[in-house]
Design a protein around this motif. Structure first.
Motif, PDB file in Angstrom:
ATOM      1  N   VAL A 114      -9.519   5.822  -0.623  1.00  0.00           N
ATOM      2  CA  VAL A 114     -10.274   7.168  -1.003  1.00  0.00           C
ATOM      3  C   VAL A 114     -11.542   6.928  -1.477  1.00  0.00           C
ATOM      4  N   GLY A 115     -11.694   6.229  -2.541  1.00  0.00           N
ATOM      5  CA  GLY A 115     -12.649   6.164  -3.553  1.00  0.00           C
ATOM      6  C   GLY A 115     -13.805   5.060  -2.822  1.00  0.00           C
ATOM      7  N   GLY A 116     -13.216   4.055  -2.267  1.00  0.00           N
ATOM      8  CA  GLY A 116     -14.383   3.040  -1.860  1.00  0.00           C
ATOM      9  C   GLY A 116     -15.013   3.245  -0.353  1.00  0.00           C
ATOM     10  N   TYR A 117     -14.396   4.506   0.268  1.00  0.00           N
ATOM     11  CA  TYR A 117     -15.047   4.633   1.697  1.00  0.00           C
ATOM     12  C   TYR A 117     -15.073   5.994   1.981  1.00  0.00           C
ATOM     13  N   ASN A 118     -16.179   6.170   2.923  1.00  0.00           N
ATOM     14  CA  ASN A 118     -16.155   7.709   3.215  1.00  0.00           C
ATOM     15  C   ASN A 118     -15.371   7.918   4.585  1.00  0.00           C
ATOM     16  N   TYR A 119     -14.111   7.441   4.610  1.00  0.00           N
ATOM     17  CA  TYR A 119     -13.255   7.476   6.008  1.00  0.00           C
ATOM     18  C   TYR A 119     -12.078   8.130   5.618  1.00  0.00           C
ATOM     19  N   VAL A 120     -12.192   9.531   5.200  1.00  0.00           N
ATOM     20  CA  VAL A 120     -10.927  10.263   4.859  1.00  0.00           C
ATOM     21  C   VAL A 120     -10.835  11.344   6.137  1.00  0.00           C
ATOM     22  N   SER A 121      -9.608  11.581   6.710  1.00  0.00           N
ATOM     23  CA  SER A 121      -9.438  12.548   7.465  1.00  0.00           C
ATOM     24  C   SER A 121      -8.399  13.310   7.236  1.00  0.00           C
ATOM     25  N   TRP A 122      -8.339  14.521   7.682  1.00  0.00           N
ATOM     26  CA  TRP A 122      -7.151  15.403   7.544  1.00  0.00           C
ATOM     27  C   TRP A 122      -6.732  15.942   8.955  1.00  0.00           C
ATOM     28  N   TYR A 123      -5.197  16.010   8.734  1.00  0.00           N
ATOM     29  CA  TYR A 123      -4.550  16.563   9.823  1.00  0.00           C
ATOM     30  C   TYR A 123      -3.719  17.766   9.560  1.00  0.00           C
ATOM     31  N   GLN A 124      -3.337  18.786  10.607  1.00  0.00           N
ATOM     32  CA  GLN A 124      -2.606  19.946  10.384  1.00  0.00           C
ATOM     33  C   GLN A 124      -1.417  19.623  11.266  1.00  0.00           C
ATOM     34  N   GLN A 125      -0.295  20.052  10.719  1.00  0.00           N
ATOM     35  CA  GLN A 125       0.764  20.105  11.821  1.00  0.00           C
ATOM     36  C   GLN A 125       1.641  21.449  11.378  1.00  0.00           C
ATOM     37  N   HIS A 126       1.662  22.094  12.646  1.00  0.00           N
ATOM     38  CA  HIS A 126       2.571  23.244  12.413  1.00  0.00           C
ATOM     39  C   HIS A 126       4.079  22.619  12.668  1.00  0.00           C
ATOM     40  N   PRO A 127       5.316  23.334  12.358  1.00  0.00           N
ATOM     41  CA  PRO A 127       6.564  23.053  12.352  1.00  0.00           C
ATOM     42  C   PRO A 127       6.722  22.690  13.997  1.00  0.00           C
ATOM     43  N   GLY A 128       7.251  21.559  14.295  1.00  0.00           N
ATOM     44  CA  GLY A 128       7.862  21.043  15.658  1.00  0.00           C
ATOM     45  C   GLY A 128       6.849  20.650  16.612  1.00  0.00           C
ATOM     46  N   LYS A 129       5.536  20.575  16.074  1.00  0.00           N
ATOM     47  CA  LYS A 129       4.406  20.460  16.730  1.00  0.00           C
ATOM     48  C   LYS A 129       3.726  19.049  16.266  1.00  0.00           C
ATOM     49  N   ALA A 130       2.674  18.647  17.348  1.00  0.00           N
ATOM     50  CA  ALA A 130       1.917  17.386  17.057  1.00  0.00           C
ATOM     51  C   ALA A 130       0.969  17.640  15.921  1.00  0.00           C
ATOM     52  N   PRO A 131       0.533  16.692  15.083  1.00  0.00           N
ATOM     53  CA  PRO A 131      -0.489  16.618  14.212  1.00  0.00           C
ATOM     54  C   PRO A 131      -1.767  16.891  15.041  1.00  0.00           C
ATOM     55  N   SER A 191     -14.289  17.383   1.474  1.00  0.00           N
ATOM     56  CA  SER A 191     -15.228  16.738   0.398  1.00  0.00           C
ATOM     57  C   SER A 191     -14.417  15.565  -0.376  1.00  0.00           C
ATOM     58  N   LYS A 192     -15.172  14.775  -1.271  1.00  0.00           N
ATOM     59  CA  LYS A 192     -14.590  13.900  -1.885  1.00  0.00           C
ATOM     60  C   LYS A 192     -15.435  13.557  -3.031  1.00  0.00           C
ATOM     61  N   SER A 193     -14.759  13.193  -4.124  1.00  0.00           N
ATOM     62  CA  SER A 193     -14.966  12.857  -5.638  1.00  0.00           C
ATOM     63  C   SER A 193     -14.308  11.797  -6.274  1.00  0.00           C
ATOM     64  N   GLY A 194     -14.957  10.654  -6.372  1.00  0.00           N
ATOM     65  CA  GLY A 194     -14.329   9.439  -6.854  1.00  0.00           C
ATOM     66  C   GLY A 194     -13.171   9.043  -6.190  1.00  0.00           C
ATOM     67  N   ASN A 195     -11.868   9.041  -6.669  1.00  0.00           N
ATOM     68  CA  ASN A 195     -10.778   8.481  -5.894  1.00  0.00           C
ATOM     69  C   ASN A 195      -9.732   9.603  -4.967  1.00  0.00           C
ATOM     70  N   GLN A 200       0.792  -1.275  -0.099  1.00  0.00           N
ATOM     71  CA  GLN A 200      -0.136   0.087   0.123  1.00  0.00           C
ATOM     72  C   GLN A 200       0.658   1.147  -0.185  1.00  0.00           C
ATOM     73  N   SER A 201       0.868   1.986  -1.060  1.00  0.00           N
ATOM     74  CA  SER A 201       1.711   3.250  -0.950  1.00  0.00           C
ATOM     75  C   SER A 201       0.821   4.434  -0.483  1.00  0.00           C
ATOM     76  N   ALA A 202       1.556   5.373  -0.163  1.00  0.00           N
ATOM     77  CA  ALA A 202       0.979   6.666   0.577  1.00  0.00           C
ATOM     78  C   ALA A 202       0.342   7.344  -0.629  1.00  0.00           C
ATOM     79  N   LEU A 203      -0.766   7.871   0.018  1.00  0.00           N
ATOM     80  CA  LEU A 203      -1.661   8.679  -0.733  1.00  0.00           C
ATOM     81  C   LEU A 203      -1.186   9.652  -1.313  1.00  0.00           C
ATOM     82  N   THR A 204      -1.564  10.244  -2.543  1.00  0.00           N
ATOM     83  CA  THR A 204      -0.593  11.387  -3.290  1.00  0.00           C
ATOM     84  C   THR A 204      -1.331  12.838  -2.851  1.00  0.00           C
ATOM     85  N   GLN A 205      -0.451  13.659  -2.353  1.00  0.00           N
ATOM     86  CA  GLN A 205      -0.918  14.888  -2.318  1.00  0.00           C
ATOM     87  C   GLN A 205      -0.009  15.929  -3.010  1.00  0.00           C
TER      88      GLN A 205
END
Lengths: 123, 112
Positions: free
Chosen positions: B29-46, B67-71, B1-6
């Motif tokens: 991503v495309g198969g499930y509605n379980y996507v989360s997002w994290y913010q990380q400032h320098p030197g800090k925890a997500p 939001s999500k569309s397809g993959n 499993q490769s990392a998701l592409t950003q």
């Protein structure tokens, strides 16, 4: 206040061992799955290991399977990561992270993170 | 499993809106509605910003939306502020046997 506080990081030689701890406070620790996530210097996030709220189920990334062991002591509200046979590529900041469910679920997100503890594997 | 592409980086001026993409496959991503997002400032925890594609945890500004569309999943930051400058990571449910959780490659957001 909900809080996670890691400790136990440091400098270790290749092949050595280290045990990380994560002290939890502000929530019912035994009710939630917990994970360890690491971040190599200048790199992205990598999930390492997870454990259910009861401690009865554990999971590992292929990169650490057989070398790392996750455990928890719910009476002490503490999560652990025993790391053996350490390699240079294990060098990273290690974060403990709280799930929102008691069981370990692929659908879960990590809603609370600790500040991290640095592990450096070098001779 | 490769990392998701950003995208490696996204920039915008204060007050503008920006969108960060997170591309996977039908097995994540495309198969499930379980996507989360994290913010990380320098030197800090997500910090969790979005879960289950579009839900915001308590305390997260409504300037952040998902939001999500397809993959491809997306994180939009509206009314960009200097404090939004940080790294952002997506994560998704994956049907692959391992790893249990997969993260995106990360995006550096710069406020011009």
């Amino acid at each position: 206040e909900v809080q996670l506080l890691e400790s136990g990081g440091g400098l270790v030689q290749p092949g050595g061992s280290l045990r990380l701890s994560c002290a939890a406070s502000g929530f019912t620790f035994s009710s939630y799955a917990m994970s360890w996530v690491r971040q190599a210097p200048g790199k992205g996030l990598e999930w390492v290991s997870a454990i259910s709220g009861s401690g009865g189920s554990t999971y590992y990334a292929d990169s650490v399977k057989g070398r790392f062991t996750i455990s928890r002591d719910n009476s002490k509200n503490t999560l652990y990561l025993q790391m053996n046979s350490l390699r240079a590529e294990d060098t990273a900041v290690y974060y403990c992270a709280k799930g929102s469910l008691q069981g370990v679920s692929r659908s879960d997100a990590f809603d609370i993170w600790g500040q991290g503890t640095m592990v450096t594997v070098s001779s | 499993q490769s990392a998701l592409t950003q995208p490696a980086s996204v920039s915008g001026s204060p007050g503008q809106s920006i969108t960060i993409s997170c591309t996977g496959t039908s097995s994540d991503v495309g198969g499930y509605n379980y996507v989360s997002w994290y913010q990380q400032h320098p030197g800090k925890a997500p910090k969790l910003m979005i879960y289950e594609v579009s839900n915001r945890p308590s305390g997260v500004s409504n300037r952040f939306s998902g939001s999500k569309s397809g993959n491809t999943a997306s994180l939009t930051i509206s009314g960009l502020q200097a404090e939004d400058e940080a790294d952002y990571y997506c994560s998704s449910y994956t049907s692959s046997s391992t790893p249990l959780y997969v993260f995106g490659t990360g995006t550096k957001v710069t406020v011009l």
